[in-house]
Design a protein around this motif. Structure first.
Motif, short mmCIF file in Angstrom:
data_model
loop_
_atom_site.label_atom_id
_atom_site.label_comp_id
_atom_site.label_asym_id
_atom_site.label_seq_id
_atom_site.Cartn_x
_atom_site.Cartn_y
_atom_site.Cartn_z
N CYS A 193 53.64 -93.32 47.72
CA CYS A 193 52.23 -93.01 47.98
C CYS A 193 51.58 -94.22 48.64
CB CYS A 193 51.52 -92.63 46.69
SG CYS A 193 51.24 -94.04 45.60
N SER A 221 54.01 -96.54 45.11
CA SER A 221 54.82 -95.97 44.01
C SER A 221 55.70 -94.85 44.55
CB SER A 221 53.92 -95.38 42.93
OG SER A 221 53.02 -96.34 42.45
N HIS A 261 56.81 -91.48 43.91
CA HIS A 261 56.55 -90.31 43.08
C HIS A 261 57.62 -89.26 43.32
CE1 HIS A 261 52.49 -91.35 41.69
NE2 HIS A 261 52.26 -91.84 42.89
N CYS A 310 49.64 -94.14 38.17
CA CYS A 310 49.47 -94.78 39.47
C CYS A 310 47.99 -94.74 39.86
CB CYS A 310 50.33 -94.04 40.50
SG CYS A 310 50.26 -94.77 42.13
N CYS A 350 46.74 -93.97 42.46
CA CYS A 350 46.43 -92.84 43.36
C CYS A 350 45.98 -91.61 42.57
CB CYS A 350 47.64 -92.49 44.23
SG CYS A 350 48.95 -91.63 43.34
N ARG A 388 47.85 -89.36 41.03
CA ARG A 388 48.76 -88.21 40.98
C ARG A 388 49.58 -88.24 39.69
NH1 ARG A 388 49.10 -90.19 46.31
NH2 ARG A 388 48.11 -88.77 47.79
ZN LIG Z 1 50.68 -93.11 43.53
#
Ligand SMILES: [Zn+2]
Length: 474
Positions: free
Chosen positions: A289, A293, A295, A350, A352, A354
């Motif tokens: 991402c 990270s 994912h 994370c 982000c 998600r």
């Molecule tokens: Zn992420």
């Protein structure tokens, strides 16, 4: 047949090759951008912010369907019977009690894994020659082909904020031009796909200025390929202050992106690197991402990371990756030993936002890069074993710049023909080098047990001197 097509292609003039690539690209464009593709893209986008529980429920539903479908395949019928499996109750529980599927089984009895007879007409069998000669056969329905493209479109390019239709250059394993070709262009255009395929077999100091010129004039938004191949270009650009056009994203796959490689690629193309991890078997997908990270996409497959005793590893502990692909109901891969090692990240939250699980590292797939006397870097020796049927395993060692040893573990049907074919293929792939073929009982493994299918025994100093001796002018 593929071999014949390859031979015709490689002996054709450049304009014919260009036409061939354009037609090939058009055919693949039609195959992949089918109605499934647009549906899958919309569905994947809609799940970006699903919770852990939503993904869990998704996997549970799909696993039930997968196990039910698998009962129609001879291999799984036997596996289920032997394991005393009844398809009732918690599907995750059932999965944990099933035996692993080895690469060897997939390679030797691919048809026993098929759940539908007759095999639907619109299926394309993908044959990956690997390093054994007997190809692995993966059955692709049009939907699976669409998924193969939809996943990176949403979870790789999408996360980099790049439109998947934007222009790209692919530095892939495909032999886009003859090895002996000694002047540009080393790339062929595919207008339907808005992309160019570039050769990774001509990245020698002599030709790099031409690659940079091409990248400057073609101005791709996306650069895709093996990190080590892209690193060769980036290193040249940085050392010589001769830069390609700025890109919007560099997308790497199949090899480890070290910090050194990442830094060089990001400086050369002035954008971020988004690495991804997938496999031709299509049973897992992980991508970086915007926070770096990795994912895992839960829709692609169920990933288990297991220790030597077959128990799930704790976050941070390295273990073997076992995949159960959730999307290929025609040829299910259940608890498939993909041959890599990985660990779950200690930190699963994370920035982000998600909820897709985070892998900290993926290891394995290690291959050395070999180098030719004129400074070209070589990786991926799969084509050396094309058409070779009499070997079980192989390992290629570059002993000297012009001397390779191919270690083979012979099968019962091993003949002189196999030896001659390996030699001929080496000449096509590497050029005029001495190739020694040595039958052995077992191949060398490193002290950690890791297997490297390609080993280069040249020292760093030798590699540097080869590069320096190669002429820079065209
Ligand atoms: Zn992420």
């Amino acid at each position: 047949m593929a071999g014949l097509t390859d031979r015709i292609y490689s002996s054709s003039p450049i304009w014919v090759q260009q036409l061939g690539v354009a037609l090939y690209g058009w055919r693949w464009y039609r195959r992949r951008f089918n109605p499934h593709f647009y549906r899958l893209v919309a569905e994947l986008e809609s799940r970006e912010h699903w919770t852990f529980d939503q993904f869990n429920a998704y996997q549970e539903d799909h696993l039930i369907c997968l196990l039910a479908a698998a009962q129609n395949a001879p291999y799984y019928r036997k596996v289920f019977a032997d394991a005393g499996v009844r398809l009732a109750g918690n599907p995750f529980e059932i999965l944990r009690n099933l035996p692993f599927l080895s690469k060897e089984t997939l390679r030797t009895v691919p048809e026993d894994l098929i759940t539908q007879r007759p095999i639907p007409k619109d299926v394309i069998v993908f044959k990956s020659s690997g390093t054994t000669g007997t190809p692995t056969e993966i059955y692709y329905t049009p939907e699976l082909h669409a998924l193969e493209l939809a996943l990176p479109a949403v979870r790789n390019m999408g996360w980099a904020q790049v439109d998947y239709r934007a222009r790209r250059v692919m530095f892939g394993v495909r032999k886009v031009c003859r090895f002996e070709q000694d002047r540009p262009p080393f790339w062929r255009y595919s207008p339907a796909e808005n992309m160019a395929y570039a050769s990774i077999y001509h990245l020698s100091p002599k030709y790099l200025p031409a690659y940079i010129d091409f990248l400057r004039s073609y101005r791709p938004a996306m650069i895709m390929g093996y990190p080590n191949s892209l690193y060769t270009i980036a290193r040249y650009a940085l050392d010589n202050n001769d830069f390609p056009a700025r890109a919007q994203g560099v997308f790497t796959t199949s090899e480890t992106v070290t910090d050194q490689i990442r830094e060089a690629l990001e400086s050369a193309w002035q954008c971020k690197v988004y690495d991804r991890y997938g496999a031709v078997e299509n049973c897992m997908f992980a991508s970086q991402c915007e926070y770096g990270s990795y994912h895992v996409s839960p829709e692609a497959g169920i990933i288990e990371i297991l220790d030597r005793m077959g128990q799930p590893c704790k976050p941070g502990e390295i273990g073997e990756v076992i995949c159960t692909g959730l999307q290929n109901l025609l040829q299910p891969l259940i608890r498939y030993r993909i041959g890599d090692a990985a660990r779950w990240a200690l930190e699963q939250n994370c920035p982000c936002g998600r909820s897709m699980p985070v892998l900290e590292a993926i290891e394995g797939r290690f291959e050395d890069i070999c180098i030719t006397s004129d400074g070209r870097e070589l990786l991926r020796f799969d084509t050396v074993f094309k058409g070779v049927h009499g070997i079980k395993e192989s390992q290629i060692v570059q002993e000297k710049v012009d001397h390779f040893t191919v270690y083979v573990v012979p099968a019962e049907n091993y003949t002189d023909r196999d030896q001659n074919l390996i030699r001929a293929n080496m000449r096509l792939h590497v050029g005029d080098v001495q190739t020694e073929i040595k039958p052995v009982d077992a191949l060398m493994r490193s002290s950690s047990g890791k297997f490297r299918s390609v080993i280069c025994n040249l020292t760093e100093a030798e590699k540097i001197s080869i590069r320096q001796e190669s002429p820079h002018d065209l």
